[in-house]
Motif scaffolding. Structure first.
Motif, PDB file in Angstrom:
ATOM      1  N   TYR A 298      12.378   6.871  15.279  1.00 25.14           N
ATOM      2  CA  TYR A 298      12.584   8.308  15.405  1.00 25.14           C
ATOM      3  C   TYR A 298      11.786   9.133  14.395  1.00 25.14           C
ATOM      4  O   TYR A 298      11.483  10.291  14.642  1.00 25.14           O
ATOM      5  CB  TYR A 298      14.075   8.638  15.280  1.00 25.14           C
ATOM      6  N   LYS A 299      11.469   8.530  13.248  1.00 28.09           N
ATOM      7  CA  LYS A 299      10.704   9.255  12.237  1.00 28.09           C
ATOM      8  C   LYS A 299       9.287   8.721  12.077  1.00 28.09           C
ATOM      9  O   LYS A 299       8.499   9.248  11.296  1.00 28.09           O
ATOM     10  CB  LYS A 299      11.429   9.210  10.891  1.00 28.09           C
ATOM     11  N   ASP A 300       8.984   7.648  12.822  1.00 26.11           N
ATOM     12  CA  ASP A 300       7.634   7.079  12.831  1.00 26.11           C
ATOM     13  C   ASP A 300       7.171   6.688  11.425  1.00 26.11           C
ATOM     14  O   ASP A 300       6.026   6.925  11.042  1.00 26.11           O
ATOM     15  CB  ASP A 300       6.637   8.066  13.449  1.00 26.11           C
ATOM     16  N   VAL A 301       8.074   6.086  10.649  1.00 27.88           N
ATOM     17  CA  VAL A 301       7.698   5.596   9.331  1.00 27.88           C
ATOM     18  C   VAL A 301       7.442   4.097   9.411  1.00 27.88           C
ATOM     19  O   VAL A 301       7.820   3.438  10.378  1.00 27.88           O
ATOM     20  CB  VAL A 301       8.794   5.888   8.275  1.00 27.88           C
ATOM     21  N   SER A 302       6.806   3.547   8.406  1.00 30.99           N
ATOM     22  CA  SER A 302       6.494   2.116   8.379  1.00 30.99           C
ATOM     23  C   SER A 302       7.755   1.305   8.084  1.00 30.99           C
ATOM     24  O   SER A 302       8.769   1.841   7.602  1.00 30.99           O
ATOM     25  CB  SER A 302       5.452   1.821   7.311  1.00 30.99           C
ATOM     26  N   LEU A 303       7.678   0.010   8.346  1.00 25.53           N
ATOM     27  CA  LEU A 303       8.798  -0.884   8.056  1.00 25.53           C
ATOM     28  C   LEU A 303       9.152  -0.838   6.569  1.00 25.53           C
ATOM     29  O   LEU A 303      10.324  -0.760   6.202  1.00 25.53           O
ATOM     30  CB  LEU A 303       8.453  -2.315   8.474  1.00 25.53           C
ATOM     31  N   LYS A 304       8.154  -0.884   5.740  1.00 27.80           N
ATOM     32  CA  LYS A 304       8.387  -0.863   4.294  1.00 27.80           C
ATOM     33  C   LYS A 304       9.082   0.416   3.855  1.00 27.80           C
ATOM     34  O   LYS A 304      10.040   0.389   3.075  1.00 27.80           O
ATOM     35  CB  LYS A 304       7.069  -1.028   3.537  1.00 27.80           C
ATOM     36  N   GLU A 305       8.629   1.556   4.374  1.00 25.39           N
ATOM     37  CA  GLU A 305       9.239   2.841   4.011  1.00 25.39           C
ATOM     38  C   GLU A 305      10.692   2.909   4.483  1.00 25.39           C
ATOM     39  O   GLU A 305      11.573   3.388   3.757  1.00 25.39           O
ATOM     40  CB  GLU A 305       8.436   3.988   4.623  1.00 25.39           C
ATOM     41  N   ALA A 306      10.931   2.431   5.693  1.00 25.21           N
ATOM     42  CA  ALA A 306      12.284   2.464   6.238  1.00 25.21           C
ATOM     43  C   ALA A 306      13.218   1.565   5.440  1.00 25.21           C
ATOM     44  O   ALA A 306      14.359   1.947   5.127  1.00 25.21           O
ATOM     45  CB  ALA A 306      12.268   2.045   7.704  1.00 25.21           C
ATOM     46  N   ALA A 307      12.750   0.374   5.107  1.00 28.92           N
ATOM     47  CA  ALA A 307      13.565  -0.573   4.343  1.00 28.92           C
ATOM     48  C   ALA A 307      13.891  -0.025   2.958  1.00 28.92           C
ATOM     49  O   ALA A 307      15.031  -0.137   2.477  1.00 28.92           O
ATOM     50  CB  ALA A 307      12.848  -1.914   4.232  1.00 28.92           C
ATOM     51  N   GLN A 308      12.904   0.575   2.317  1.00 27.12           N
ATOM     52  CA  GLN A 308      13.139   1.153   0.995  1.00 27.12           C
ATOM     53  C   GLN A 308      14.140   2.300   1.054  1.00 27.12           C
ATOM     54  O   GLN A 308      15.006   2.429   0.185  1.00 27.12           O
ATOM     55  CB  GLN A 308      11.812   1.641   0.397  1.00 27.12           C
TER      56      GLN A 308
END
Length: 360
Positions: A298-308
């Protein structure tokens, strides 16, 4: 003379237009080639990542022999899944078979190494999810199923349900000819000693704040322990699975996040596959695994950004801690945790192996 000059000007303009068009075509061709190259380089053929639990894992508390044993089992487990993926097998099979290795080891809080409840019994939970179909299976509170992840897979594949618990789940496991063991199979001396120490601490009369702080620090070690795996196969399908013995000294049929789809396990081919480990109550409230996927979609962020965002901000703000392992649809892998350590390993399509225990 006037006509000659006009004719020359017309020829000059046409020539320049042709050159501009040619240059534009070449530029577009180069751009396409570069984009194709980037796409090829960033999408992995397959990938697999595992965890063996997060918590207060400090190097000063680990003997060289025990550290070597953990690393050896992590490597053994992940290579099983890697070989399945390398041969073109499914991510679901890779996840299940990889977790089986950790369930069969007394080192991890799952299967053979499951922790004890307050009643000094073992109650096991597990879940698995298919990122292609969003189908899922889970079991909770079983005491005789040797490999709970196998029961979760059977529930997903062969039953109309997502979760089964307790005696009913064990009855179904028997009907499906899964390996059933006597509860004594799960006995390990160190796990039994751990629950006895936890029960003794509960009897301590806490008169001062400093004693309370000490007590709270001590019981931190009993919240954690889970095994899990996330994988991407050659067909672009994601899968994740999680298995655990739960929390040491747990009571009243307590169930943590491991069998809860969206909290302990989640997989979606449009985003990522996630397996969680941590303080289950908070991971359920934060819906950790699904939240990471949702942020990506929904926010089109990377896996790393989402996990953090979820592990370093959302969970701690609630008061919880722990970590996750995850792989996205491009084969990017992440091991994110906010504790002192997390047993973990990953392998990419090139066969490159990474193993970690402590926060580095």
């Amino acid at each position: 003379m006037r006509y000659s000059i006009c004719y020359i000007l017309i020829l000059f303009i046409c020539f320049n237009c042709a050159e501009t068009s040619k240059t534009s075509e070449n530029k577009n061709e180069n751009t396409t080639t570069n984009e194709s190259k980037i796409s090829t380089e960033t999408k992995a053929e397959f990938a697999i990542i595992i965890h063996g639990g997060a918590g207060t894992i400090l190097k000063q508390n680990m003997t060289p022999e025990k550290e070597a044993a953990y690393k050896a089992t992590l490597e053994e487990a992940i290579r099983v899944g890697y070989e399945i993926l390398k041969q073109g097998g499914s991510s679901l099979d890779a996840v299940q078979k990889t977790i089986n290795v950790m369930e069969d080891s007394p080192l991890f809080n799952a299967g053979k190494g499951a922790v004890y409840t307050n009643a000094e019994t073992n109650e096991l939970d597990a879940s698995i999810m298919d990122g292609k179909t969003l189908n899922a299976g889970a079991s909770a509170g079983t005491t005789t199923v040797k490999n709970p992840i196998n029961l979760a897979r059977i529930i997903m594949d062969k039953s109309p349900h997502v979760m089964m618990a307790g005696v009913g789940a064990e009855t179904y496991a028997k009907e499906q000819n899964l390996v059933i063991v006597d509860p004594s199979y799960f006995y390990t001396e160190n796990r039994l000693n751990s629950v006895k120490r936890a029960k003794e601490r509960e009897q301590i009369e806490l008169d001062h704040d400093d004693k309370t702080a000490f007590f709270d620090a001590e019981i931190q070690n009993y919240k954690f322990g889970t095994v899990g795996c996330a994988a991407l196969d050659k067909n672009g399908n994601l899968a994740a699975g999680t298995s655990t013995g739960g929390m040491t000294n747990k009571r009243y049929g307590r169930v943590g996040d491991a069998p809860i789809i969206g909290a302990g396990t989640y997989a979606n081919n449009n985003s990522c596959a996630v397996s969680s480990t941590g303080w289950g109550e908070y991971f359920i409230r934060a819906m950790v695994a699904h939240d990471i996927s949702a942020l990506m979609q929904y926010k089109d962020v990377s896996l790393k950004e989402a996990a953090q965002e979820v592990i370093q901000k959302k969970v701690p703000e609630l008061g919880g801690d722990g970590g996750i392992v995850a792989v996205d649809k491009h084969g990017n892998m992440v091991a994110e945790f906010n504790t002192a350590g997390m047993y973990r390993a990953s392998m990419n399509a090139k066969g490159e192996l990474t193993i970690g225990i402590y926060k580095e």
